[in-house]
Design an enzyme around this catalytic site. Structure first.
Site, PDB file in Angstrom:
ATOM      1  N   ASP A 187     -31.741  43.022  70.317  1.00 34.56           N
ATOM      2  CA  ASP A 187     -32.077  44.439  70.369  1.00 34.56           C
ATOM      3  C   ASP A 187     -31.239  45.206  69.355  1.00 34.56           C
ATOM      4  OD1 ASP A 187     -32.634  47.051  70.946  1.00 34.56           O
ATOM      5  OD2 ASP A 187     -31.834  47.017  72.995  1.00 34.56           O
ATOM      6  N   GLU A 241      -5.236  41.776  51.224  1.00 30.43           N
ATOM      7  CA  GLU A 241      -3.906  41.701  51.840  1.00 30.43           C
ATOM      8  C   GLU A 241      -3.884  42.655  53.036  1.00 30.43           C
ATOM      9  OE1 GLU A 241      -1.178  42.778  48.761  1.00 30.43           O
ATOM     10  OE2 GLU A 241      -1.343  40.858  47.718  1.00 30.43           O
ATOM     11  N   GLU A 293      -2.743  44.402  56.349  1.00 29.89           N
ATOM     12  CA  GLU A 293      -1.515  44.571  57.125  1.00 29.89           C
ATOM     13  C   GLU A 293      -1.868  45.035  58.529  1.00 29.89           C
ATOM     14  OE1 GLU A 293       1.282  45.972  53.357  1.00 29.89           O
ATOM     15  OE2 GLU A 293       0.154  47.470  54.497  1.00 29.89           O
ATOM     16  N   GLU A 304       6.396  42.919  57.342  1.00 25.41           N
ATOM     17  CA  GLU A 304       6.239  43.948  56.328  1.00 25.41           C
ATOM     18  C   GLU A 304       7.372  44.987  56.420  1.00 25.41           C
ATOM     19  OE1 GLU A 304       5.120  45.420  53.793  1.00 25.41           O
ATOM     20  OE2 GLU A 304       3.801  43.846  53.038  1.00 25.41           O
ATOM     21  N   GLU A 321       2.056  41.011  57.587  1.00 24.90           N
ATOM     22  CA  GLU A 321       1.017  40.732  56.599  1.00 24.90           C
ATOM     23  C   GLU A 321       0.806  39.223  56.514  1.00 24.90           C
ATOM     24  OE1 GLU A 321       0.680  40.831  51.796  1.00 24.90           O
ATOM     25  OE2 GLU A 321       1.116  42.772  52.730  1.00 24.90           O
ATOM     26  N   HIS A 357      -4.775  46.002  50.486  1.00 26.31           N
ATOM     27  CA  HIS A 357      -4.926  45.906  49.035  1.00 26.31           C
ATOM     28  C   HIS A 357      -5.939  44.815  48.712  1.00 26.31           C
ATOM     29  CE1 HIS A 357      -0.430  47.284  48.892  1.00 26.31           C
ATOM     30  NE2 HIS A 357      -1.243  48.221  49.351  1.00 26.31           N
ATOM     31  N   ARG A 401       3.460  49.684  41.094  1.00 31.19           N
ATOM     32  CA  ARG A 401       2.884  49.724  42.438  1.00 31.19           C
ATOM     33  C   ARG A 401       2.657  51.133  42.971  1.00 31.19           C
ATOM     34  NH1 ARG A 401       3.081  44.610  44.913  1.00 31.19           N
ATOM     35  NH2 ARG A 401       4.231  43.082  43.681  1.00 31.19           N
ATOM     36  N   GLU A 455      -5.682  44.966  41.261  1.00 32.24           N
ATOM     37  CA  GLU A 455      -5.356  45.175  42.672  1.00 32.24           C
ATOM     38  C   GLU A 455      -5.673  46.627  43.021  1.00 32.24           C
ATOM     39  OE1 GLU A 455      -1.533  44.976  45.773  1.00 32.24           O
ATOM     40  OE2 GLU A 455      -1.231  44.839  43.603  1.00 32.24           O
ATOM     41  N   ARG A 493      -5.405  49.410  45.571  1.00 31.99           N
ATOM     42  CA  ARG A 493      -4.382  49.539  46.605  1.00 31.99           C
ATOM     43  C   ARG A 493      -4.663  50.596  47.675  1.00 31.99           C
ATOM     44  NH1 ARG A 493       0.420  47.286  45.650  1.00 31.99           N
ATOM     45  NH2 ARG A 493       1.609  49.006  46.583  1.00 31.99           N
TER      46      ARG A 493
END
Length: 441
Positions: free
Chosen positions: A50, A128, A130, A186, A193, A242, A313, A330, A332
């Site tokens: 359904d 990645e 977390e 972390e 992580e 990330h 970063r 990456e 982020r």
């Protein structure tokens, strides 16, 4: 495993039950469990269900839908060690006429993957995600909003109270076929992580859903609660997801060109340019909850500025230092509350759009944007990501790019759902308001 081998395992009694899994528009994993003896018929005809009962699928007058298992997603459930084990199969959703259901998030990602193939690219991604592990109330079973440990980045016992739970999660994931590459505490207390191997982008989305399911199940089995809520605690870092991503063409990494500056090809730069161009439009999907924007605030390592960098970063997109086959970007800003099929579909589509239109990204920013003054950000023309869900929805609602990528059904249903979530939030009285105003006024 082939269809024949799977049926033989069912007939021999090695498999007792089969869980057929799908994901709704809001990223919630759903499943139905059937006896293993039903599997041959399901593989031939599909399993009817359904669709009106699944959030965001269809209205009640058009509710019949069919599940068709993808055999490549076969896995035994690691916590089921009794006679006749249970297996899991992720399914695609089809309409009664045999065509794919346009409201199936997995189908949306498949469409974008096919576009990449038509452009000559194979697509790969690695997330990645977390998460926090917290205590549960022994009486009512509800999670307790308090830290389980006082650990920080890469800490071990005795400060890391979730160490044993994390180890069990890794072992369970490995039993289900994951190639786990790293697991660690972390930055924030109670935060963890676990990274798993980079693979093709559809399998990556499947893996994210499986990962969240396993993490929560193992935490419950140990008397704890695991949450992927982006910002469950004030004053500490939130949880992101990330996403590393790359394209390959003719067996070679299409992002790498040794003759270009920084070893980055025109394809890589245009891909980055496409994501930067569409960043505001896709944020409501990559960060889909009210709480997502409590993470996207300055001071806690979450990228709030639309920029890219080489290794830095503090940027929204960074290019890790690895070159050759390992060249990748990456992204982020996404968080683990997103629907991975929709988030990856939009990210990939934005990058492909950048390649098609040869979009040039701005210059990379290798200064610490977190500490950068507003005048310097203005000089570099660095814009901010949306600051609230409703702000992000404004960009999404007006985006023909998002609408065409998601399709009319998912686009309208998603926007309507998130507008309702925002309206509910606005009508609620929060603990902060009580603390701030009740006694004062």
């Amino acid at each position: 495993m082939t269809e024949k081998e799977l049926i033989q395992k069912c007939e021999s009694g090695e498999i007792g039950f089969v869980r057929l899994q799908i994901t709704d528009i809001n990223g919630m994993l759903k499943n139905v469990e059937v006896p293993a003896r039903m599997l041959p018929a399901i593989l031939e005809k599909g399993a009817m269900f359904d669709g009106s009962s699944i959030d965001g699928f269809v209205r009640i007058e058009e509710s019949d839908m069919y599940l068709r298992p993808d055999l490549s997603t076969f896995a035994f459930l690691p916590w089921d060690n009794g006679q006749g084990k249970t297996i899991r199969l992720i399914c695609d959703v089809y309409k009664p006429d045999g065509t794919p259901f346009e409201g199936d998030p997995r189908y949306v990602l498949k469409r974008v993957i096919q576009k990449a193939k038509n452009m000559g690219f194979e697509t790969y991604a690695g997330p990645e995600p977390e998460f926090f592990i917290v205590k549960r109330d022994r009486d009512c079973g509800k999670p307790i909003g308090a830290f389980l440990d006082t650990g920080s980045y890469f800490d071990l016992l005795p400060v890391d109270g979730g160490e044993e739970v994390r180890k069990q999660i890794v072992l369970s994931l490995q039993e289900m076929g994951f190639e786990v590459e790293a697991a660690h505490h972390e930055v924030a207390p109670s935060q963890h992580e676990i990274d798993f191997r980079y693979t093709d982008i559809l399998k990556t989305a499947d893996n994210v859903q499986t990962f969240k399911w396993v993490v929560k199940t193992i935490a419950i089995a140990n008397g704890f609660h695991a949450t992927f809520m982006p910002k469950p605690f004030s004053g500490v870092n939130g949880s992101g997801m990330h996403v590393h991503m790359s394209l390959f063409s003719d067996g070679n990494n299409a992002f790498y060109d040794s003759s270009k500056d920084h070893g980055l090809s025109e394809t890589a730069l245009s891909f980055v340019g496409g994501i930067i161009l569409r960043a505001k439009e896709i944020t409501a999907v990559t960060n889909p909850t009210i709480n997502s924007y409590k993470r996207l605030t300055p001071g806690y390592e979450a990228p709030v500025n639309i920029s890219w960098a080489l290794g830095n970063r503090s940027a929204m997109i960074r290019i890790p230092s690895t070159r050759g086959e390992g060249t990748r970007l990456e992204f982020r800003s996404p968080d683990p509350t997103c629907n991975p099929y929709l988030a990856l579909a939009l990210t990939l589509a934005a990058g492909l759009d950048g390649i098609e239109k040869k979009i040039e990204p701005p210059n990379p920013v290798d200064e610490n944007i977190f500490k950068m003054k507003g005048s310097r950000r203005k000089e570099l023309m660095i814009e901010n990501l949306p600051g609230t869900l409703i702000n992000a929805l404004e960009f999404t609602r007006n985006s023909e790019f998002v609408k065409s990528t998601l399709g009319d059904h998912i686009f309208s249903t998603f926007v309507r759902s998130k507008e309702g979530e925002w309206n509910d939030f606005c009508a609620s009285v929060t603990d902060w308001e009580i603390r701030k105003y009740l006694e004062l006024y």
